[in-house]
Design a protein around this motif. Structure first.
Motif, PDB file in Angstrom:
ATOM      1  N   PHE A 181       0.812  -1.208   0.000  1.00 58.90           N
ATOM      2  CA  PHE A 181       0.000   0.000   0.000  1.00 58.90           C
ATOM      3  C   PHE A 181       0.856   1.273   0.000  1.00 58.90           C
ATOM      4  CE2 PHE A 181      -2.725  -3.280   1.902  1.00 58.90           C
ATOM      5  CZ  PHE A 181      -3.810  -3.191   1.041  1.00 58.90           C
ATOM      6  N   ALA A 182       2.104   1.127  -0.455  1.00 54.78           N
ATOM      7  CA  ALA A 182       3.009   2.286  -0.510  1.00 54.78           C
ATOM      8  C   ALA A 182       2.433   3.373  -1.409  1.00 54.78           C
ATOM      9  CB  ALA A 182       4.385   1.861  -1.002  1.00 54.78           C
ATOM     10  N   LEU A 199      -0.635   4.151  -1.998  1.00 55.52           N
ATOM     11  CA  LEU A 199      -1.738   4.853  -1.343  1.00 55.52           C
ATOM     12  C   LEU A 199      -1.226   5.791  -0.255  1.00 55.52           C
ATOM     13  CD1 LEU A 199      -4.790   5.116  -1.370  1.00 55.52           C
ATOM     14  CD2 LEU A 199      -4.910   3.269   0.321  1.00 55.52           C
ATOM     15  N   ALA A 200      -0.205   5.342   0.482  1.00 57.21           N
ATOM     16  CA  ALA A 200       0.382   6.194   1.516  1.00 57.21           C
ATOM     17  C   ALA A 200       0.984   7.450   0.899  1.00 57.21           C
ATOM     18  CB  ALA A 200       1.443   5.414   2.295  1.00 57.21           C
ATOM     19  N   LYS A 201       1.743   7.275  -0.188  1.00 62.74           N
ATOM     20  CA  LYS A 201       2.359   8.436  -0.845  1.00 62.74           C
ATOM     21  C   LYS A 201       1.295   9.361  -1.416  1.00 62.74           C
ATOM     22  CE  LYS A 201       6.074  10.657  -2.237  1.00 62.74           C
ATOM     23  NZ  LYS A 201       6.998  11.260  -1.269  1.00 62.74           N
ATOM     24  N   LEU A 202       0.234   8.795  -1.938  1.00 65.34           N
ATOM     25  CA  LEU A 202      -0.854   9.596  -2.492  1.00 65.34           C
ATOM     26  C   LEU A 202      -1.443  10.507  -1.420  1.00 65.34           C
ATOM     27  CD1 LEU A 202      -3.615   8.282  -4.885  1.00 65.34           C
ATOM     28  CD2 LEU A 202      -4.223   9.733  -2.948  1.00 65.34           C
ATOM     29  N   VAL A 203      -1.704   9.937  -0.238  1.00 63.73           N
ATOM     30  CA  VAL A 203      -2.297  10.718   0.852  1.00 63.73           C
ATOM     31  C   VAL A 203      -1.300  11.752   1.386  1.00 63.73           C
ATOM     32  CG1 VAL A 203      -3.217  10.601   3.198  1.00 63.73           C
ATOM     33  CG2 VAL A 203      -3.901   8.888   1.500  1.00 63.73           C
ATOM     34  N   PHE A 204      -0.056  11.338   1.613  1.00 57.56           N
ATOM     35  CA  PHE A 204       0.957  12.262   2.124  1.00 57.56           C
ATOM     36  C   PHE A 204       1.116  13.464   1.194  1.00 57.56           C
ATOM     37  CE2 PHE A 204       1.990   9.161   5.202  1.00 57.56           C
ATOM     38  CZ  PHE A 204       2.936   9.655   6.080  1.00 57.56           C
ATOM     39  N   THR A 205       1.177  13.209  -0.109  1.00 58.84           N
ATOM     40  CA  THR A 205       1.391  14.306  -1.060  1.00 58.84           C
ATOM     41  C   THR A 205       0.166  15.204  -1.172  1.00 58.84           C
ATOM     42  OG1 THR A 205       2.831  12.826  -2.324  1.00 58.84           O
ATOM     43  CG2 THR A 205       2.160  14.867  -3.389  1.00 58.84           C
ATOM     44  N   LEU A 215       2.642   1.289  -7.314  1.00 62.27           N
ATOM     45  CA  LEU A 215       1.413   0.566  -7.658  1.00 62.27           C
ATOM     46  C   LEU A 215       1.719  -0.520  -8.685  1.00 62.27           C
ATOM     47  CD1 LEU A 215      -1.587   0.040  -7.608  1.00 62.27           C
ATOM     48  CD2 LEU A 215      -1.914   1.959  -9.196  1.00 62.27           C
ATOM     49  N   GLY A 216       2.534  -0.177  -9.693  1.00 62.29           N
ATOM     50  CA  GLY A 216       2.938  -1.192 -10.664  1.00 62.29           C
ATOM     51  C   GLY A 216       3.662  -2.340  -9.991  1.00 62.29           C
TER      52      GLY A 216
END
Length: 428
Positions: A297-298, A300-306, A329-330
Motif C-alpha cells: 500500500f506504498a 496509497l500512503a504516498k498519495l495521501v501524504f502528497t 502501484l505497478g
C-alpha cells in the motif's frame, strides 16, 4: 525564399530561449543539489519532521507577505504560469525565489513533494524577467514563457526532448503549439546541458530489465493496467484539490494556519505508518520499486501524504510523487500480472503522470528518454489510454480544454479543467 522578418524572429527566439536556458540550467542545478543535501540531512536527523508545522507557518508567511500583488496570488503556482501563457494572468518575477525557498523548507522538514513545480515556476519567473528586459511583444511573450517551462522541466529530469514538448503541451488540453518549438527546444537543451555538463548534476536512473514480447495478450494487459493507473491519477487530483478547497474554506485563506495544520497532520501520519519513506521525495523507494518488492500500500500512503502536503499550502512539485505512486502501484500489481516487475513499475510511473498532467505526447517522450526507448509501443498505448480515461481532471485547474478528449465527456471547448470538474460535480 525565407523573409527577413522570419529570420529575425527565429534568431530572436533562439537567442532569448538560449538565455533563458542558460539561467534556468544554473538555477535548476541549485535546486537539485540543495534538495539532495536537505533530503540527506533530514534522513540523518529524523526528528526534523517535528518542525514541519513551523515550516508551514514560515511558508504561509512568505506567500501572504510577498505573494499577493495586484490581484495576483503566487499560491496558484504552476497555474499562474499557465495563465501567463494563456494571457489571462501575470507571472511575477519573485515567484521563482519564493517557490525555491518554500520547496527547500518542505523537503528539509519532511513534506511530500517533488521538484518540477519549483523548476517550472522559476522558469516562468526567469522568462518574465528576460521578456521585460528585452521588451518583447505580447505574442512572443506567450511563446517565450513556454520556453521557460521547457527549460525547467528538461533540466529537472535530464530529458530535453520531453522538456521541449512539455512546455508546448502543458497549458492546453488537446493542443500543441508547434510555433513555440524553436525557443522551447533551444531553452530545454541548453538548460539540460548547463545542469548536467557544467554543474555536474546526476539524474536518477530507472532501468527496465526486460520488456514482454509484442502480443495481443500483452497489449490487453497494458491497456487494462493503464485504465487503473488513470483512475489513480484522478483519485490523487481530486483528493489534492479537495483538501486545498477545504483547507482554504475553513481557515479563510489564512495560509499560515492551513500549512501549520497540514504539517501537524503529516507528522501524525508519519508516526501512524511508522516510516519516513513517504516524507520528502521518496527517491529510494521509487528506485527500489524497479527491482524489489515494496509495501503493497506504498502507493496509497504516498498519495495521501502528497495530497495533504500540497493541498494545505506546502510547495514543490507533483511529478516525482506521481512517479512514486505509479511505480509502487505497478510493483504491487506484479503479483497479479505475468509481466516483468521493472516494466510494470515503469508503466505505472509514466501512465499515472500522464493521467495527471494531461500531456500524452510529453509523457511518451519521457518514457523514451528515461528508458532508452524500451517498450515504446506499450508506453505509447498506455499514455493514450491513460489520457482518455482520466477524463477532464488534472493537476492544474487552469489548463484550458482546447479540444475535449471525447464527446462522451460532454465537455465543450474553451472550458478550464476547474470548470469541467465543477460541472461534473454539479451533474452528479
Amino acid at each position: 525564399m525565407l523573409s527577413k522578418h522570419f529570420l529575425l524572429t527565429v534568431t530572436r527566439w533562439v537567442l532569448i530561449g538560449g538565455i533563458i536556458g542558460l539561467i534556468i540550467g544554473s538555477t535548476t542545478a541549485l535546486l537539485l543539489h540543495t534538495n539532495d543535501f536537505l533530503g540527506e540531512l533530514r534522513k540523518q536527523t529524523s526528528w526534523l519532521i517535528l518542525f514541519l508545522p513551523l515550516g508551514g507557518l514560515l511558508i504561509g508567511y512568505m506567500y501572504m507577505t510577498f505573494g499577493p500583488s495586484g490581484g495576483v496570488d503566487l499560491y496558484k503556482g504552476n497555474n499562474l504560469v499557465i495563465e501567463g501563457v494563456q494571457g489571462k494572468g501575470k507571472v511575477l518575477r519573485r515567484m521563482g525565489p519564493i517557490v525555491y525557498l518554500g520547496t527547500f523548507i518542505t523537503v528539509l522538514f519532511g513534506g511530500s513533494t517533488g521538484r518540477e513545480g519549483a523548476a517550472i515556476q522559476m522558469g516562468g519567473s526567469v522568462a518574465e524577467a528576460v521578456i521585460r528586459f528585452f521588451k518583447i511583444n505580447e505574442i512572443d511573450t506567450k511563446i517565450l514563457l513556454m520556453s521557460g517551462i521547457s527549460a525547467g522541466f528538461g533540466a529537472a529530469f535530464g530529458t530535453p526532448v520531453t522538456g521541449a514538448v512539455f512546455g508546448m503541451e502543458m497549458t492546453a488540453v488537446g493542443k500543441l503549439k508547434y510555433e513555440a518549438i524553436v525557443p522551447c527546444l533551444t531553452a530545454s537543451f541548453i538548460g539540460h546541458f548547463i545542469t548536467e555538463k557544467v554543474w555536474g548534476v546526476e539524474h536518477e536512473s530507472f532501468i527496465i530489465q526486460s520488456v514482454p514480447e509484442l502480443s495481443v495478450l500483452a497489449f490487453a494487459k497494458v491497456i487494462f493496467l493503464a485504465v487503473i493507473f488513470s483512475f489513480i491519477s484522478v483519485l490523487y487530483c481530486q483528493l489534492r484539490h479537495g483538501i486545498h478547497q477545504i483547507s482554504e474554506k475553513y481557515t479563510k485563506k489564512n495560509h499560515m494556519l492551513r500549512a501549520f495544520v497540514g504539517g501537524i497532520i503529516i507528522v501524525g501520519l508519519t508516526y501512524l505508518v511508522g516510516s519516513y519513506e513517504y516524507n520528502g521525495r521518496g527517491l529510494e523507494m521509487l528506485e527500489q520499486s524497479f527491482t524489489h518488492d515494496v509495501p503493497p500500500f506504498a502507493f496509497l500512503a504516498k498519495l495521501v501524504f502528497t495530497a495533504v502536503t500540497l493541498g494545505t499550502g506546502f510547495v514543490g512539485g507533483e511529478a516525482i510523487p506521481l512517479f512514486f505512486i505509479g511505480a509502487t502501484l505497478g510493483n504491487t500489481l506484479y503479483q497479479f500480472f505475468d509481466l516483468p516487475m521493472s516494466f510494470l513499475a515503469a508503466l505505472g510511473m509514466i501512465a499515472v503522470f500522464c493521467g495527471g498532467a494531461n500531456t500524452p505526447i510529453a509523457a511518451f517522450l519521457l518514457a523514451v528518454e528515461m528508458f532508452d526507448g524500451k517498450g515504446l509501443e506499450y508506453f505509447f498505448t498506455a499514455c493514450l489510454v491513460s489520457y482518455i480515461f482520466s477524463g477532464h481532471h488534472g493537476l492544474w485547474p487552469s489548463q484550458t480544454i482546447y479540444e475535449p478528449k471525447s464527446r462522451l465527456y460532454q465537455t465543450v471547448s474553451g472550458e478550464t479543467i476547474k470548470k469541467a470538474e465543477q460541472k461534473n460535480k454539479g451533474s452528479t
